[in-house]
Design a protein around this motif. Structure first.
Motif, PDB file in Angstrom:
ATOM      1  N   ARG B 210      53.416  39.339  43.768  1.00 18.67           N
ATOM      2  CA  ARG B 210      52.794  40.491  44.694  1.00 18.67           C
ATOM      3  C   ARG B 210      52.069  41.797  43.382  1.00 18.67           C
ATOM      4  NH1 ARG B 210      57.901  44.386  46.833  1.00 18.67           N
ATOM      5  NH2 ARG B 210      55.858  45.496  47.351  1.00 18.67           N
ATOM      6  N   ARG B 211      51.430  42.317  44.792  1.00 13.46           N
ATOM      7  CA  ARG B 211      50.791  43.002  43.944  1.00 13.46           C
ATOM      8  C   ARG B 211      51.815  44.245  43.070  1.00 13.46           C
ATOM      9  NH1 ARG B 211      45.770  44.411  45.670  1.00 13.46           N
ATOM     10  NH2 ARG B 211      45.755  47.165  46.743  1.00 13.46           N
ATOM     11  N   SER B 212      51.390  45.374  42.491  1.00 14.15           N
ATOM     12  CA  SER B 212      51.762  45.830  41.229  1.00 14.15           C
ATOM     13  C   SER B 212      51.572  47.297  41.952  1.00 14.15           C
ATOM     14  CB  SER B 212      51.916  46.045  39.642  1.00 14.15           C
ATOM     15  OG  SER B 212      50.307  46.744  39.594  1.00 14.15           O
ATOM     16  N   PRO B 213      52.776  48.622  41.775  1.00 14.70           N
ATOM     17  CA  PRO B 213      52.440  49.773  41.889  1.00 14.70           C
ATOM     18  C   PRO B 213      51.020  50.742  42.228  1.00 14.70           C
ATOM     19  CG  PRO B 213      54.357  49.422  40.272  1.00 14.70           C
ATOM     20  CD  PRO B 213      54.155  48.390  40.290  1.00 14.70           C
ATOM     21  N   GLN B 214      50.154  50.295  40.579  1.00 15.37           N
ATOM     22  CA  GLN B 214      48.267  50.474  40.566  1.00 15.37           C
ATOM     23  C   GLN B 214      47.661  49.491  41.694  1.00 15.37           C
ATOM     24  OE1 GLN B 214      46.694  50.566  36.507  1.00 15.37           O
ATOM     25  NE2 GLN B 214      47.415  47.966  36.095  1.00 15.37           N
ATOM     26  N   GLY B 215      47.949  48.541  42.150  1.00 16.99           N
ATOM     27  CA  GLY B 215      47.710  47.671  42.842  1.00 16.99           C
ATOM     28  C   GLY B 215      46.837  46.513  42.419  1.00 16.99           C
ATOM     29  N   HIS B 216      46.761  46.459  41.509  1.00  9.54           N
ATOM     30  CA  HIS B 216      45.758  45.567  40.530  1.00  9.54           C
ATOM     31  C   HIS B 216      45.691  46.015  39.624  1.00  9.54           C
ATOM     32  CE1 HIS B 216      41.368  45.476  40.819  1.00  9.54           C
ATOM     33  NE2 HIS B 216      41.207  45.813  41.708  1.00  9.54           N
ATOM     34  N   PRO B 217      45.622  45.010  38.323  1.00 13.39           N
ATOM     35  CA  PRO B 217      45.232  45.532  37.453  1.00 13.39           C
ATOM     36  C   PRO B 217      43.836  46.505  36.252  1.00 13.39           C
ATOM     37  CG  PRO B 217      46.077  43.610  36.630  1.00 13.39           C
ATOM     38  CD  PRO B 217      45.890  44.011  38.202  1.00 13.39           C
ATOM     39  N   VAL B 218      43.192  47.044  35.762  1.00 10.39           N
ATOM     40  CA  VAL B 218      42.088  47.524  35.516  1.00 10.39           C
ATOM     41  C   VAL B 218      41.622  46.365  34.846  1.00 10.39           C
ATOM     42  CG1 VAL B 218      40.908  49.455  34.436  1.00 10.39           C
ATOM     43  CG2 VAL B 218      43.450  50.044  35.606  1.00 10.39           C
ATOM     44  N   VAL B 219      40.133  47.045  34.992  1.00 10.45           N
ATOM     45  CA  VAL B 219      38.672  45.754  34.604  1.00 10.45           C
ATOM     46  C   VAL B 219      38.030  46.531  33.676  1.00 10.45           C
ATOM     47  CG1 VAL B 219      36.801  44.264  34.615  1.00 10.45           C
ATOM     48  CG2 VAL B 219      38.952  44.152  37.236  1.00 10.45           C
ATOM     49  N   VAL B 220      38.703  46.054  32.686  1.00  7.82           N
ATOM     50  CA  VAL B 220      37.264  46.117  31.658  1.00  7.82           C
ATOM     51  C   VAL B 220      36.295  45.373  30.999  1.00  7.82           C
ATOM     52  CG1 VAL B 220      37.963  47.555  29.323  1.00  7.82           C
ATOM     53  CG2 VAL B 220      39.915  47.035  30.158  1.00  7.82           C
ATOM     54  N   GLN B 221      35.644  46.162  30.641  1.00  5.43           N
ATOM     55  CA  GLN B 221      34.093  45.134  30.072  1.00  5.43           C
ATOM     56  C   GLN B 221      34.048  45.739  28.295  1.00  5.43           C
ATOM     57  OE1 GLN B 221      32.317  43.966  33.185  1.00  5.43           O
ATOM     58  NE2 GLN B 221      33.606  43.349  34.146  1.00  5.43           N
ATOM     59  N   ALA B 222      33.168  44.786  27.671  1.00  7.18           N
ATOM     60  CA  ALA B 222      32.737  45.367  26.387  1.00  7.18           C
ATOM     61  C   ALA B 222      30.834  45.007  26.653  1.00  7.18           C
ATOM     62  CB  ALA B 222      33.338  44.575  25.345  1.00  7.18           C
ATOM     63  N   GLY B 223      30.565  43.926  26.612  1.00  7.95           N
ATOM     64  CA  GLY B 223      29.152  43.917  27.229  1.00  7.95           C
ATOM     65  C   GLY B 223      28.419  44.848  27.343  1.00  7.95           C
ATOM     66  N   SER B 224      27.369  44.701  26.099  1.00  9.15           N
ATOM     67  CA  SER B 224      26.036  45.919  26.619  1.00  9.15           C
ATOM     68  C   SER B 224      24.730  45.290  26.197  1.00  9.15           C
ATOM     69  CB  SER B 224      26.281  46.812  25.373  1.00  9.15           C
ATOM     70  OG  SER B 224      27.117  47.187  25.199  1.00  9.15           O
ATOM     71  N   SER B 225      24.820  43.630  26.595  1.00 15.78           N
ATOM     72  CA  SER B 225      23.567  43.158  27.403  1.00 15.78           C
ATOM     73  C   SER B 225      23.249  42.989  28.684  1.00 15.78           C
ATOM     74  CB  SER B 225      23.713  41.253  27.070  1.00 15.78           C
ATOM     75  OG  SER B 225      24.743  40.978  27.704  1.00 15.78           O
ATOM     76  N   ALA B 226      22.009  42.783  28.544  1.00 17.22           N
ATOM     77  CA  ALA B 226      21.602  43.572  30.586  1.00 17.22           C
ATOM     78  C   ALA B 226      22.657  42.622  31.512  1.00 17.22           C
ATOM     79  CB  ALA B 226      20.122  43.044  30.910  1.00 17.22           C
ATOM     80  N   PRO B 227      22.818  41.454  31.228  1.00 20.67           N
ATOM     81  CA  PRO B 227      23.707  40.610  32.456  1.00 20.67           C
ATOM     82  C   PRO B 227      25.208  41.361  31.721  1.00 20.67           C
ATOM     83  CG  PRO B 227      22.538  39.051  30.740  1.00 20.67           C
ATOM     84  CD  PRO B 227      22.095  40.521  30.425  1.00 20.67           C
ATOM     85  N   GLY B 228      25.500  41.767  30.805  1.00 22.60           N
ATOM     86  CA  GLY B 228      26.771  43.073  30.701  1.00 22.60           C
ATOM     87  C   GLY B 228      27.130  43.693  31.480  1.00 22.60           C
ATOM     88  N   MET B 229      25.643  44.518  31.635  1.00 14.31           N
ATOM     89  CA  MET B 229      25.544  45.838  32.120  1.00 14.31           C
ATOM     90  C   MET B 229      25.521  46.117  33.320  1.00 14.31           C
ATOM     91  SD  MET B 229      23.755  48.174  29.275  1.00 14.31           S
ATOM     92  CE  MET B 229      23.536  49.659  30.569  1.00 14.31           C
ATOM     93  N   GLU B 230      24.995  44.872  34.074  1.00 16.58           N
ATOM     94  CA  GLU B 230      25.260  44.342  35.275  1.00 16.58           C
ATOM     95  C   GLU B 230      26.395  44.434  36.204  1.00 16.58           C
ATOM     96  OE1 GLU B 230      22.586  45.542  38.396  1.00 16.58           O
ATOM     97  OE2 GLU B 230      22.552  45.452  35.906  1.00 16.58           O
ATOM     98  N   LEU B 231      26.608  42.963  35.337  1.00 20.52           N
ATOM     99  CA  LEU B 231      29.004  43.234  35.582  1.00 20.52           C
ATOM    100  C   LEU B 231      29.652  44.223  35.647  1.00 20.52           C
ATOM    101  CD1 LEU B 231      30.285  40.690  36.257  1.00 20.52           C
ATOM    102  CD2 LEU B 231      30.219  40.020  33.848  1.00 20.52           C
ATOM    103  N   ALA B 232      29.419  45.372  34.826  1.00 26.89           N
ATOM    104  CA  ALA B 232      29.992  46.140  34.417  1.00 26.89           C
ATOM    105  C   ALA B 232      29.611  47.042  35.444  1.00 26.89           C
ATOM    106  CB  ALA B 232      29.394  46.587  32.807  1.00 26.89           C
TER     107      ALA B 232
END
Lengths: 459, 459
Positions: B210-232
């Motif tokens: 079941r979904r939680s009170p915040q809907g779903h988990p917060v999504v975190v990323q760390a990559g700073s490469s070009a594909p990483g930034m685009e994904l973020a």
């Protein structure tokens, strides 16, 4: 003086109770599968009652998503077992934490690590119930390929568990020096790289989690098919099983324990703990009333759907509910469960709906309806007559059904000296009387073996 | 009146501190990676201090198993992040719980489920840090194949996160009726089957949590490469990053936020939180002494090994430690980190050992040594000048380094009105000021969008 042999008890906490209609009953909390604090209260009650362990099953899917019947099933949303047990670990001290994880849809490094981490968080109270997953619904959440055949799943499981136990021996118990002065964090001769190269897996290791006070998690299995029993004889420390009669239970028990010698194991290295679905009343009439109320809540569609799932996904709703169970092709699901059910229907001449109602509570497990004395009589008989080392209690409802067992049956078990008053140890292995696994793969860990060596060396 | 903008804070709890020699220091608990109760005390201290979240990194291997240097590394055994966070969830109430899990060595159904379960256990405080894993040591624990190339890892991650967020929308927030009388457990029109068929994954769904009170988990990323930034830009809600200077931080911040509009996202839907490695003293001299003591504990072999790991596993121990950093072939590891380090060495003319010592604490992250005022001056500058929405604090030692930040820097941050005195909400999203995700995939979840619809409907 040796203390008398006592039986072991697990609390099988399937949300919100084992009966298929449990959630509609007043004794069940319908949203237990989404209420962590309620689960904690139940686990703490089991710990206060000195249960050896709580046990969580698992399914990697919602089995029934049909608009016709899915909506009626409480098994549509529930906690993932390892996260739930990790949470429970933080607010309990002594009770064991057994969780189910599939070898078919996981990687051994990931699984070894999750359980090692749970074992460390709980200070030596974790147990892994190995399953191979038996439904197509699960396979469809993990790719396009058809579900692995039963035999292939077991071959994978055989190799899987060797990798896992190998990874759990990555560091000896005393490997970590934490010596700030010399800068030695661990002693390199006490770290072991697995370097496993097999048919299904290639895993270098070592595992990056320290061993817990019980060495490594207790290994649990439930399969009763021939490959399942062979795997259990070689590797399991607890077997959850389902036999309807004392004779069947005795036959299973002696068969399984006899197989162990082939692998150099002692019968005491494995505990057979059949599931039991107890409906308990202060009188027999009260117990029968309780059971009848639960049975009255069964929606026939939901019951027949559960039965269809249990025989491997073959859809019985296409046959007349009042007609006989048809001859079915062998499916790719759990073999032993299928056979048990077909035999039951044939033996008693049950219709589809009658069979569905029959398994709506215990799902093919042993079902007892009666007073505390009735139930304890039966437990005592199986325990003392070579049918069981303990039992996995399957409460019809949660929390109500577990409370019934604690309030009514446990005092009677204790009156007869069959169950502990206080935990014997701190780790799950200590409480179960299971030996601590060897500190490394090259040490058998058997005190008697060490003694024999000394005797030989002295000669 | 709008309240003034305040910065967000994460406590990055790498055991037993971020400095490579931390474990040898008196302020660090060397065996923290095996002591759950000590981790709980640290998380509770962070919660008492009103940190937004604790953050756990992860590596699916022991990176260094060589008999020469492995023994000196504290990163050889530590908890698996999701089990650890689930345990911490049970004994905290308000702090967010962010854990790292790789998209390269997991299945999306498993990952979606683990985080959904943690989110429910914590009542809406979970966050997933998406990484693609960047070492060969990890790949060797998961099969024979060589590690996926950087670009392939990102293509897999792109599809992976879409499956995960799709699964998190399996049930609407109000799907579960729990209606005992009618027998309706959930409303079928509020259950959504994903039926994902993509290049890397085929996942039917729905998710069974079941979904939680915040809907779903917060999504975190760390990559700073070009594909990483685009994904973020497309999917992340928090980005942990590493820039050494204000100018670089501003450039990254504005670049990343500008990319978001391409995906119909608002800049406020994503928080940029650079890592900072603070060494804090009551005077500058005290801070410098503290740092010098840590640097003195570095074993050159261990430092050079860490540097080798950080540039993708290229073994620098074969070159003279006092010589220049050689021209290296491009490796398959984390792209952005490699480039940052090479530029640093070139710019300042550092030898291998000098570069190793330079990154021994912050591993390429921003490092500040000074008084609380010095540190808060720098945080304030980055925060007010468009370089950050908050910070991920990387304590040099644990628990000592975190306590320093809490006792010395937090009062100064609060004196300037830059950090909260009490939590604003109960869920992580509420505290971070992030909007709750749509209840189903067909609802944008934006209150203003809903208002616009009403206006249009009324016209």
């Amino acid at each position: 003086m040796a203390s008398p042999r006592q039986l072991k008890l697990g609390a099988f906490l399937m949300s919100p109770g084992h009966h298929v209609a449990a959630w509609r009953h007043q004794d069940a909390q319908a949203d237990l599968g989404a209420d962590f604090k309620a689960y904690v209260r139940i686990a703490q009650a089991a710990e206060d009652a000195k249960f050896d362990l709580v046990f969580l099953d698992d399914t990697l899917a919602i089995k029934d998503t049909s608009p016709q019947t899915g909506r009626f099933s409480a098994r549509s949303a529930f906690f993932e077992p390892i996260t739930l047990l990790s949470g429970i670990a933080a607010v309990t001290e002594r009770i064991g934490l057994a969780g189910t994880v599939s070898t078919t849809f996981n990687e051994p490094y990931t699984l070894a690590r999750k359980f090692a981490s749970l074992d460390l968080i709980s200070q030596g109270r974790a147990a892994w119930n190995l399953v191979t997953s038996n439904t197509e619904a699960e396979a469809r959440n993990f790719g396009d390929d058809p579900h692995l055949l039963h035999a292939d799943r077991y071959r994978r499981a055989e190799e899987f568990i060797d990798v896992v136990t190998g990874l759990w021996a990555s560091f000896d118990d005393d490997a970590f020096a934490y010596d700030k002065a010399s800068g030695t964090f661990y002693q390199p001769d006490k770290m072991h790289v697995l370097n496993h190269k097999g048919v299904h897996f290639s895993v270098q290791g070592p595992l990056n989690v320290r061993r817990s006070p019980q060495g490594h998690p207790v290994v649990v299995q439930a399969g009763s098919s021939a490959p399942g029993m062979e795997l259990a004889a070689r590797t399991a420390e607890i077997v959850f099983t389902a036999q309807q009669t004392l004779a069947d239970a005795q036959a299973f028990y002696s068969d399984l324990k006899a197989r162990m010698s082939r692998y150099g194991r002692d019968p005491s290295d494995l505990l057979v703990m059949p599931g039991i679905f107890p409906v308990i009343g202060r009188t027999r009439a009260e117990a029968e009333d309780k059971f009848a109320r639960l049975q009255d809540l069964i929606d026939p569609k939901v019951g027949i759907r559960l039965l269809s799932d249990m025989i491997g996904g073959f859809d019985l709703s296409r046959y007349p509910a009042d007609g006989p169970v048809p001859d079915l092709p062998e499916t790719n699901g759990g073999k032993s469960r299928q056979q048990l059910l077909f035999e039951l229907a044939r033996k008693e001449g049950l219709s589809i709906l009658q069979l569905a109602r029959r398994i709506a509570g215990a799902r093919g497990h042993w079902q007892v309806v009666g007073t505390a004395e009735d139930i304890v009589d039966q437990l005592e008989e199986r325990f003392t007559k070579g049918g069981a080392d303990g039992f996995n209690i399957m409460p019809p409802t949660l929390p109500g059904g577990l409370n019934d067992f604690i309030e009514l049956a446990l005092p009677e078990l204790r009156r007869r000296g069959l169950f502990r008053i206080e935990y014997e140890g701190r780790t799950l292995r200590e409480n179960l009387g299971l030996r601590r696994p060897a500190t490394s793969r090259f040490d058998t860990g058997r005190p008697d073996a060490a003694c024999n060596d000394s005797v030989l060396a002295a000669e």
